[in-house]
Every structure is written in structure tokens, then in C-alpha cells.
Design an enzyme around this catalytic site. Structure first.
Site, PDB file in Angstrom:
ATOM      1  N   ARG A  12       0.835  -1.211   0.000  1.00  0.00           N
ATOM      2  CA  ARG A  12       0.000   0.000   0.000  1.00  0.00           C
ATOM      3  C   ARG A  12       0.875   1.269   0.000  1.00  0.00           C
ATOM      4  NH1 ARG A  12      -0.635   4.739   2.630  1.00  0.00           N
ATOM      5  NH2 ARG A  12      -0.234   3.706   4.621  1.00  0.00           N
ATOM      6  N   ASP A  13       1.571   1.531   1.080  1.00  0.00           N
ATOM      7  CA  ASP A  13       2.336   2.777   1.193  1.00  0.00           C
ATOM      8  C   ASP A  13       3.453   2.804   0.155  1.00  0.00           C
ATOM      9  OD1 ASP A  13       2.749   5.240   2.306  1.00  0.00           O
ATOM     10  OD2 ASP A  13       3.646   4.544   4.160  1.00  0.00           O
ATOM     11  N   HIS A 198       5.276   4.841  12.708  1.00  0.00           N
ATOM     12  CA  HIS A 198       5.377   4.679  11.246  1.00  0.00           C
ATOM     13  C   HIS A 198       6.399   5.712  10.751  1.00  0.00           C
ATOM     14  CE1 HIS A 198       3.183   4.075   7.219  1.00  0.00           C
ATOM     15  NE2 HIS A 198       3.901   5.145   6.995  1.00  0.00           N
ATOM     16  N   CYS A 231       4.633   9.250  -0.024  1.00  0.00           N
ATOM     17  CA  CYS A 231       3.233   9.663  -0.023  1.00  0.00           C
ATOM     18  C   CYS A 231       3.033  10.615  -1.187  1.00  0.00           C
ATOM     19  CB  CYS A 231       2.872  10.350   1.293  1.00  0.00           C
ATOM     20  SG  CYS A 231       1.220  11.060   1.247  1.00  0.00           S
ATOM     21  N   ASN A 240       9.922   4.506   2.860  1.00  0.00           N
ATOM     22  CA  ASN A 240       9.576   4.152   4.234  1.00  0.00           C
ATOM     23  C   ASN A 240      10.796   3.518   4.889  1.00  0.00           C
ATOM     24  OD1 ASN A 240       6.971   4.244   2.794  1.00  0.00           O
ATOM     25  ND2 ASN A 240       6.167   3.540   4.759  1.00  0.00           N
TER      26      ASN A 240
HETATM   27  N1  COA Z   1     -13.688   4.635  -3.593  1.00  0.00           N
HETATM   28  C1  COA Z   1     -13.963   4.846  -4.905  1.00  0.00           C
HETATM   29  N2  COA Z   1     -14.522   5.970  -5.379  1.00  0.00           N
HETATM   30  C2  COA Z   1     -14.791   6.944  -4.473  1.00  0.00           C
HETATM   31  C3  COA Z   1     -14.526   6.793  -3.119  1.00  0.00           C
HETATM   32  C4  COA Z   1     -13.945   5.581  -2.671  1.00  0.00           C
HETATM   33  N3  COA Z   1     -13.646   5.369  -1.400  1.00  0.00           N
HETATM   34  N4  COA Z   1     -14.908   7.916  -2.486  1.00  0.00           N
HETATM   35  C5  COA Z   1     -15.422   8.740  -3.404  1.00  0.00           C
HETATM   36  N5  COA Z   1     -15.355   8.148  -4.603  1.00  0.00           N
HETATM   37  C6  COA Z   1     -15.830   8.698  -5.894  1.00  0.00           C
HETATM   38  C7  COA Z   1     -17.263   9.166  -5.807  1.00  0.00           C
HETATM   39  O1  COA Z   1     -18.133   8.097  -6.069  1.00  0.00           O
HETATM   40  C8  COA Z   1     -17.294  10.243  -6.865  1.00  0.00           C
HETATM   41  O2  COA Z   1     -17.345   9.605  -8.132  1.00  0.00           O
HETATM   42  P1  COA Z   1     -18.037  10.309  -9.406  1.00  0.00           P
HETATM   43  O3  COA Z   1     -17.216  11.535  -9.695  1.00  0.00           O
HETATM   44  O4  COA Z   1     -17.906   9.272 -10.469  1.00  0.00           O
HETATM   45  O5  COA Z   1     -19.427  10.611  -8.947  1.00  0.00           O
HETATM   46  C9  COA Z   1     -15.925  10.894  -6.739  1.00  0.00           C
HETATM   47  O6  COA Z   1     -15.085   9.877  -6.179  1.00  0.00           O
HETATM   48  C10 COA Z   1     -15.915  12.128  -5.869  1.00  0.00           C
HETATM   49  O7  COA Z   1     -16.471  11.816  -4.595  1.00  0.00           O
HETATM   50  P2  COA Z   1     -16.208  12.707  -3.298  1.00  0.00           P
HETATM   51  O8  COA Z   1     -16.932  12.101  -2.159  1.00  0.00           O
HETATM   52  O9  COA Z   1     -16.478  14.146  -3.647  1.00  0.00           O
HETATM   53  O10 COA Z   1     -14.678  12.461  -3.038  1.00  0.00           O
HETATM   54  P3  COA Z   1     -13.461  13.487  -3.113  1.00  0.00           P
HETATM   55  O11 COA Z   1     -13.192  13.869  -4.526  1.00  0.00           O
HETATM   56  O12 COA Z   1     -13.662  14.557  -2.099  1.00  0.00           O
HETATM   57  O13 COA Z   1     -12.258  12.532  -2.661  1.00  0.00           O
HETATM   58  C11 COA Z   1     -11.360  10.725  -1.372  1.00  0.00           C
HETATM   59  C12 COA Z   1     -12.207  11.988  -1.344  1.00  0.00           C
HETATM   60  C13 COA Z   1     -11.043  10.373   0.079  1.00  0.00           C
HETATM   61  C14 COA Z   1     -12.130   9.616  -2.042  1.00  0.00           C
HETATM   62  C15 COA Z   1     -10.072  11.006  -2.157  1.00  0.00           C
HETATM   63  O14 COA Z   1      -9.491  12.168  -1.634  1.00  0.00           O
HETATM   64  C16 COA Z   1      -9.056   9.912  -2.118  1.00  0.00           C
HETATM   65  O15 COA Z   1      -9.299   8.792  -2.542  1.00  0.00           O
HETATM   66  N6  COA Z   1      -7.844  10.211  -1.637  1.00  0.00           N
HETATM   67  C17 COA Z   1      -6.757   9.258  -1.608  1.00  0.00           C
HETATM   68  C18 COA Z   1      -5.924   9.488  -0.392  1.00  0.00           C
HETATM   69  C19 COA Z   1      -4.812   8.487  -0.269  1.00  0.00           C
HETATM   70  O16 COA Z   1      -4.972   7.305  -0.481  1.00  0.00           O
HETATM   71  N7  COA Z   1      -3.641   9.002   0.109  1.00  0.00           N
HETATM   72  C20 COA Z   1      -2.505   8.219   0.352  1.00  0.00           C
HETATM   73  C21 COA Z   1      -2.582   7.505   1.662  1.00  0.00           C
HETATM   74  S1  COA Z   1      -1.932   8.435   3.021  1.00  0.00           S
HETATM   75 ZN    ZN Z   2       3.913   6.168   5.200  1.00  0.00          ZN
END
Ligand code: COA
Ligand code: ZN
Length: 291
Positions: A12-13, A198, A231, A240
Site C-alpha cells: 500500500r504505502d 510509522h 506519499c 519508508n
Molecule cells: N472509492 C472509490 N470511489 C470513491 C470513493 C472511494 N472510497 N470515495 C469517493 N469516490 C468517488 C465518488 O463516487 C465520486 O465519483 P463520481 O465523480 O464518479 O461521482 C468521486 O469519487 C468524488 O467523490 P467525493 O466524495 O467528492 O470524493 P473526493 O473527490 O472529495 O475525494 C477521497 C475523497 C477520500 C475519495 C479522495 O481524496 C481519495 O481517494 N484520496 C486518496 C488518499 C490516499 O490514499 N492518500 C494516500 C494515503 S496516506
Molecule cells: Zn507512510
């Protein structure tokens, strides 16, 4: 019983940060190799938006293929992620926030408080194991230095919500042992078994930080095979802490981990090859050179 608990986060990370996508079959091979090396707990992927993190968009394919013998977990950022996780019968999930709003806004498009509100809903639904991450524990790439008090506040809120453990992330790998000690002092009264450190090794300080945490009585650490990782929302967040470095250090300190360092040193080789990288984690290189 082992003396030190290691939670492997490379699938994942590690892989979330790679420009080249790693095929699902290659991820499976990595995870199999890690399990064969004796690693029990593995964070395999995330139920996040594939638009944000395309590298992990294959979790629906990957999860059902995982073999028995591991305790697998995945990140869940919101209710949509939980729905996907529950659809696959995932027992162990991790929610993630940070010590600063600036970072959570970039990472999950929510403030810390908004994320905690969502985690409360997730906890109400999810009966299985739930970890809470706090990123940027020493410094945020957008908001600067973080006070230990800020971290304690988020940690308390996560435990109030009912997480089973908290993982404290030095996301940008800036920390040194003094900062570990200062934060640990602020965490007084908490159960050390429920805290995981971490560390990232961006500046070569991760093992020194592990040593400091061990001296303070902490025994659980996240790490990543071959030091894969970083990240995507923290520029310069290099690798990491390498699991090989952690396992070598622990064993040489007389602490058991249940992990075979020789098998571990080889477990990531085909994935590194697929990414066009050579091994660079020090204890991995030394182990490979010895064989
Ligand atoms: N899985 C899949 N799709 C998702 C989802 C999830 N968990 N959460 C939201 N979506 C989709 C929605 O269905 C929507 O789809 P559409 O445009 O086709 O309608 C779209 O994403 C936007 O939804 P919204 O609730 O407004 O989400 P957002 O754009 O504010 O994003 C996250 C929020 C959390 C989903 C997004 O920021 C994200 O995935 N971030 C990744 C963070 C990460 O993994 N970082 C590294 C680890 S530290
Ligand atoms: Zn990390």
C-alpha cells in the site's frame, strides 16, 4: 510471542507512490513472498478513489486472490470505501487523518474534524479491527512544524471513536529521536501496545527513531520491504523505513520478530525489477551480498 511487532505496508504505502503501475499478479507475488518470510500483518491496498490513486485501483481483483496465512488490511477513507471493503468481507481496515488540516485537505479533501466525523460513522458500521493513522506527526509539508499537543488531541479523538490502535506517521521522514521522545511524553497514560510508529527514512533517521521508541517501551512498527514508499501528497517523502533494516536491527538487538531476513531480502526483488529499480535498503543489500 515475538518481541517486536512489524506491520508491513509496502503493497500500500510503497506501491501507491510509484509512477509505474504494478500488475496485480506482481503484487500477489510480493505479498506471498512477504508471508513466506514470516510477516503476519500486511496492509495490502486502499479503498480510495482510483482517480486519486490509480496504482491501487485493482483491489477488487487483488483481495479475493490473497492466500491464507496473513492478517491483511486496507485503507478506508469514507463510507464509499467502507461499502467496497464490506463487499469483499474485509475485517481489518485503517482510517487515516493527520495532525494538520492542510495535509488532510490535500490528501482526503477533508479537514481533520470532518475526517473524524466520517470515521465515527465508519466505526458504527464496521465491527472488525480498525486502525487510525495520524500523518505528519512532526512536521506537515504545508503547515510546518507540528506541536506534540496537536497530535495528542487527534490520537485521543481516534481512541474516543473506538479505533483499536493508532499509527503515528512521520510522513515526510523529518523526525529525530528527540522529537520521538517529546511526542511520547505527550502520549502519557496511553497503552503503548495500542500505539504503532510509522517512520519514513527520507533523511536516514528512521532506525534512530525506532531505537528511541524501543527504549521508551514501544514495540510495534510499520515498515516497508525494500524501503518502497512515500506519499503522493507529501513531496519528497522518500522511502519508508525498510523492513529489512528494521528486522536486522531488531534481531541484532536480541529481539525476535518471527521474520526470516534472508527470505525477506528476496521477497521484493521481482517487484523492484518490475519497477526498474535496484535494491537500495542497506540490510537488504548486505543480506543479498552475503548469500
Ligand atoms: N472509492 C472509490 N470511489 C470513491 C470513493 C472511494 N472510497 N470515495 C469517493 N469516490 C468517488 C465518488 O463516487 C465520486 O465519483 P463520481 O465523480 O464518479 O461521482 C468521486 O469519487 C468524488 O467523490 P467525493 O466524495 O467528492 O470524493 P473526493 O473527490 O472529495 O475525494 C477521497 C475523497 C477520500 C475519495 C479522495 O481524496 C481519495 O481517494 N484520496 C486518496 C488518499 C490516499 O490514499 N492518500 C494516500 C494515503 S496516506
Ligand atoms: Zn507512510
Amino acid at each position: 510471542m515475538v518481541d517486536i511487532r512489524i506491520i508491513e505496508v509496502s503493497p500500500r504505502d510503497g506501491l501507491q507512490n510509484e509512477a509505474l503501475p504494478v500488475p496485480t499478479a506482481q503484487k500477489l507475488e510480493l505479498i506471498r513472498g512477504l508471508v513466506a518470510a514470516g510477516i503476519k500483518e500486511i496492509e495490502v491496498s486502499s479503498f480510495v478513489s482510483p482517480k486519486w490513486i490509480p496504482q491501487l485501483g485493482d483491489i477488487e481483483d487483488l483481495w479475493p486472490m490473497l492466500s491464507e496465512g496473513g492478517l491483511y488490511s486496507a485503507l478506508v477513507p469514507n463510507m464509499k470505501g467502507l461499502e467496497r471493503a464490506e463487499g469483499l468481507g474485509v475485517e481489518r481496515i485503517a482510517v487515516f487523518t493527520a495532525a494538520s488540516d492542510a495535509f488532510t485537505l490535500k490528501n482526503i479533501n477533508m479537514t481533520v474534524d470532518q475526517s473524524l466525523d466520517i470515521f465515527r460513522l465508519i466505526r458504527a458500521e464496521h465491527k472488525g479491527f480498525m486502525r487510525g493513522y495520524v500523518s505528519t506527526i512532526f512536521e506537515c509539508p504545508y503547515a510546518g512544524l507540528i506541536e506534540p499537543k496537536q497530535v495528542r488531541k487527534v490520537v485521543d479523538q481516534l481512541f474516543e471513536i473506538g479505533v483499536d490502535e493508532v499509527s503515528l506517521g512521520d510522513t515526510t521522514g523529518v523526525g529525530v529521536p528527540n522529537e520521538v521522545r517529546d511526542l511520547a511524553r505527550e502520549l502519557h497514560g496511553l497503552d503503548k501496545q495500542e500505539i504503532v510508529w510509522h517512520f519514513h527514512d527520507t533523511r536516514g533517521t528512521a532506525i534512530a527513531n525506532v531505537a528511541a521508541a524501543l527504549e521508551l517501551g514501544y514495540t510495534a512498527f510499520d515498515s516497508s520491504a525494500a524501503g518502497l514508499g512515500g506519499c503522493p501528497y507529501a513531496k519528497g517523502a522518500g522511502g519508508n523505513l525498510a523492513t529489512e533494516d528494521l528486522v536486522y536491527f531488531a534481531h541484532r538487538m536480541g529481539l525476535s520478530s518471527g521474520i526470516d531476513l534472508s527470505a525477506l531480502a528476496r521477497a521484493s526483488l521481482s517487484t523492484l525489477d518490475c519497477l526498474g529499480k535496484l535494491p537500495s535498503a542497506k540490510a537488504q543489500l548486505a543480506m543479498l551480498a552475503d548469500e
